[in-house]
Design an enzyme around this catalytic site. Structure first.
Site, PDB file in Angstrom:
ATOM      1  N   HIS A   1       0.822  -1.282   0.096  1.00  0.00           N
ATOM      2  CA  HIS A   1       0.004   0.031   0.080  1.00  0.00           C
ATOM      3  C   HIS A   1       0.926   1.369  -0.084  1.00  0.00           C
ATOM      4  O   HIS A   1       1.626   1.315   0.981  1.00  0.00           O
ATOM      5  CB  HIS A   1      -0.877  -0.123   1.269  1.00  0.00           C
ATOM      6  CG  HIS A   1      -1.912   0.786   1.317  1.00  0.00           C
ATOM      7  ND1 HIS A   1      -1.773   1.864   2.445  1.00  0.00           N
ATOM      8  CD2 HIS A   1      -2.782   1.476   0.613  1.00  0.00           C
ATOM      9  CE1 HIS A   1      -2.936   3.019   2.399  1.00  0.00           C
ATOM     10  NE2 HIS A   1      -3.603   2.662   1.273  1.00  0.00           N
TER      11      HIS A   1
ATOM     12  N   HIS B   1      -1.181  10.650  -2.330  1.00  0.00           N
ATOM     13  CA  HIS B   1      -2.875  10.536  -1.873  1.00  0.00           C
ATOM     14  C   HIS B   1      -3.374  11.501  -1.562  1.00  0.00           C
ATOM     15  O   HIS B   1      -4.853  11.442  -2.045  1.00  0.00           O
ATOM     16  CB  HIS B   1      -2.425   9.402  -0.539  1.00  0.00           C
ATOM     17  CG  HIS B   1      -3.962   8.942  -0.095  1.00  0.00           C
ATOM     18  ND1 HIS B   1      -4.494   9.971   0.977  1.00  0.00           N
ATOM     19  CD2 HIS B   1      -4.805   7.957  -0.118  1.00  0.00           C
ATOM     20  CE1 HIS B   1      -5.549   9.326   1.392  1.00  0.00           C
ATOM     21  NE2 HIS B   1      -5.767   8.266   0.891  1.00  0.00           N
TER      22      HIS B   1
END
Length: 263
Positions: free
Chosen positions: A11, A53
């Site tokens: 991730h 992100h």
């Protein structure tokens, strides 16, 4: 304990050990043996896809403001790594752990790795750029020859989003690319195993899986796969293994790989 072996995805490159979305983090995850990588993409003001992100720069860089309002040159002047506790305390700067990562650079690294890699790319919405994010993403993947993967293709790309319309845009422009519908709050259709716009993989958050143990069986009974995020501790990992999920997205790929090897 089931011996089922899901795919392990790092991730944001394995954000626990090294600064997220940096080339060094992704290369480390590949060296550790992760099956795949996960990244988020946003579009800059001048049309470049970058791996960031958050909508804003404040948390993961020494910059301020929104990613979408900055040019690539402005973003490349920022430090995206030294804030992280895993950043080495060195006098010399480490570009692989602090330089902004573009999607182009990540794709080059993955294609040059010489190994099979599954790459999960999440498009972030809402954004001022709207559908242009998916258009630019498909153009980029086509340039790398990744929109129509064959059985011998070493790099396999899957596009993910919480926005169902984003998945529809990908399906229309590049129907051979698989898609994941990410869910944090449970829409009624997904509770019965239905996914939108041709998605064949559900991406529930670990909190949703904990609170609704029937969800993964419902998804699998409908003929879909399940990739769960973000699985970082033993109790959650054991739970998703019992559910026989197809993919584990984790900040700690080394921990998950070691746990699987010990089974």
């Amino acid at each position: 304990m089931s011996s089922h072996r899901p795919l392990v995805f790092a991730h944001r490159g394995g954000a626990d050990a090294l600064p997220e979305h940096t080339l060094g983090a992704y290369l480390r995850a590949l060296e550790e043996g992760a099956d795949g990588l996960e990244c988020d993409v946003r579009l800059t003001r001048d049309g470049h896809l970058v791996c960031v992100h958050d909508r804003r720069l404040d948390r993961t860089s020494n910059g301020r403001g929104r990613v979408s309002t900055k040019t690539l040159a402005e973003l490349e002047s920022l430090d995206f790594g030294s804030w992280h506790p895993g950043y080495p305390d060195d006098e010399e700067p480490l570009p692989a752990l602090s330089r902004l990562l573009t999607l182009d650079r990540l794709l080059e690294a993955v294609c040059d790795s010489g190994r099979n890699v599954r790459l999960l790319i999440e498009t972030k919405h809402p954004t001022r750029h709207g559908a242009e994010v998916e258009r630019q993403l498909v153009r980029t993947l086509r340039r790398f020859g990744l929109t129509e993967p064959g059985p011998e293709s070493r790099v396999q790309v899957t596009v993910m989003s919480f926005a169902a319309l984003a998945l529809r845009r990908v399906r229309v422009q590049a129907p051979a690319i698989p898609t994941v519908y990410l869910v944090e709050l449970l829409p009624p259709g997904v509770s019965r195993g239905r996914l939108p716009f041709g998605a064949r993989i559900a991406g529930p958050g670990i909190g949703l899986v904990r609170s609704r143990p029937w969800l993964i069986p419902a998804i699998r009974a409908a003929g879909h796969q399940a990739y769960v995020w973000t699985v970082n501790d033993k109790a959650d990992l054991d739970m998703v293994l019992e559910h026989r999920v197809d993919g584990v997205i984790t900040d700690r790929p080394r921990f998950v790989l070691d746990h699987l090897a010990a089974l």
